[in-house]
Design an enzyme around this catalytic site. Structure first.
Site, short mmCIF file in Angstrom:
data_model
loop_
_atom_site.label_atom_id
_atom_site.label_comp_id
_atom_site.label_asym_id
_atom_site.label_seq_id
_atom_site.Cartn_x
_atom_site.Cartn_y
_atom_site.Cartn_z
N CYS A 113 7.53 22.11 11.00
CA CYS A 113 6.30 21.83 11.76
C CYS A 113 5.17 22.80 11.44
O CYS A 113 4.04 22.61 11.91
CB CYS A 113 6.60 21.85 13.25
SG CYS A 113 7.82 20.61 13.76
N HIS A 251 0.52 23.38 17.90
CA HIS A 251 1.47 22.34 17.49
C HIS A 251 1.90 21.56 18.73
O HIS A 251 2.22 22.16 19.77
CB HIS A 251 2.67 22.98 16.81
CG HIS A 251 3.81 22.04 16.58
ND1 HIS A 251 3.64 20.79 16.01
CD2 HIS A 251 5.14 22.15 16.85
CE1 HIS A 251 4.81 20.18 15.95
NE2 HIS A 251 5.73 20.98 16.44
N ASN A 281 5.43 14.17 19.00
CA ASN A 281 5.49 15.28 18.05
C ASN A 281 5.72 14.74 16.64
O ASN A 281 6.82 14.35 16.29
CB ASN A 281 6.62 16.24 18.45
CG ASN A 281 6.86 17.34 17.43
OD1 ASN A 281 6.19 17.44 16.42
ND2 ASN A 281 7.86 18.17 17.71
#
Length: 324
Positions: A113, A251, A281
């Site tokens: 990520c 994030h 996500n």
């Protein structure tokens, strides 16, 4: 001394949606349970015939259009992804061809990520040499393809999407990327990983599946700690105060993580960009997508001071400070 400015930005979010009510039919869960623990009500999901390069291409084309540049003017392509169309070659190499670029470097970065931040850090280093004028930086992932939809602790989180920036050579040290850093700690490797599909377990087995495995409680604590520390270190290194930050773009892993990081860093909710509720996500794509959406709706404007921070499996984490 050259610096790296943001010339253009674009994103692509698939039209498909997976709602909490859809998940109620798949696993033992509920809309209320999911929203309370994650802040997510629905997720963007790619069509069956879409792969990562398809999403990345659409985001890249929009970023180039925003920059007013042609693909022929790019000097490099960097893509942060964990879900390439194929184990090899790279998504970046596919983009080079599909965009119609010259024969330029095209590289994928494998940093979960934090892939987008890692690509941004790499682009910044190349731009500052003075040998590169324009670099395309992409974060793109289809996490729905590696999500276990029988595991109610992970299937509620993940989604698909792509975001892209065109970064260019500038000479104004007060604008563009002011600082970007990434870190790693392999001690926590097994807290969030994909057991099968690599050279250790090429084919899935009962003990090693080709789906995301996560220790949610451990990752939650680690994420809050490392992102908070990274933000504080970035501010200390640059001499920028919290009050000077216009927008925090973290994030988008979990709304509770976002809230905790903002609280620890003393950033008010009205300065935090959150897209997780409707998009979920989508790994390395979350930050550039959130940036693009907030720019398009008028919240983010030229001259704003932006702070990015992210974490991911590895464990890896990082932050970036830039003046848009």
């Amino acid at each position: 001394m050259y610096n790296t400015i943001i010339s253009g930005i674009g994103s692509y979010v698939p039209e498909g949606r997976l709602t909490n009510h859809d998940l109620e039919k798949m696993v033992e869960t509920s809309d209320e349970w999911i929203i309370t623990r994650t802040g997510i009500s629905e997720r963007s999901i790619a069509a069956p015939d879409q792969a990562t390069s398809d999403l990345a291409l659409l985001a890249a084309e929009r970023a180039l259009q925003d920059a007013g540049l042609s693909a022929q003017e790019l000097d490099m392509i960097l893509v942060g992804t964990e879900t390439p169309d194929h184990p090899f070659p790279s998504v970046a190499c596919q983009l080079q061809h599909r965009l119609g670029c010259r024969s330029i470097p095209a590289i994928d970065l494998h940093m979960t990520c934090v892939g987008f931040l890692s690509a941004l850090q790499t682009a910044d280093a190349f731009i500052r040499t003075g040998n590169f004028q324009h670099i395309l930086v992409v974060g793109a992932d289809l996490l729905s393809r590696i999500t276990d939809y029988t595991d109610r602790t992970t299937c509620i989180l993940f989604s698909d999407g792509a975001g892209a920036l065109v970064v260019s050579k500038g000479e104004d040290a007060s604008s563009g990327i002011l600082h970007v850093t990434t870190h790693s700690d392999g001690e926590h490797f097994h807290s969030l990983f994909l057991p099968a599909g690599g050279s250790r377990h090429p084919s899935p087995t009962a003990d090693a599946k080709a789906k995301i495995v996560m220790d949610g409680r451990k990752i939650f604590k680690l994420a809050v700690n490392v992102m908070t520390d990274s933000v504080r270190q970035t501010l200390q290194t640059t001499g920028v105060s919290v009050e000077q930050i216009d927008w925090l773009i973290p994030h988008q892993a979990n709304q509770r993580i976002i809230n905790a990081v903002a609280e620890h860093c003393q950033l008010p909710d009205q300065k935090v960009i959150s897209t997780i509720g409707k998009l979920g996500n989508n790994s390395s794509a979350t930050i550039p997508i959130a940036f693009d959406l907030a720019k398009r709706d008028g919240r983010i404007k030229r001259g704003d001071l932006l702070l990015f921070t992210a974490f991911g499996g590895g464990l890896v984490w990082g932050s970036a400070l830039l003046r848009y």
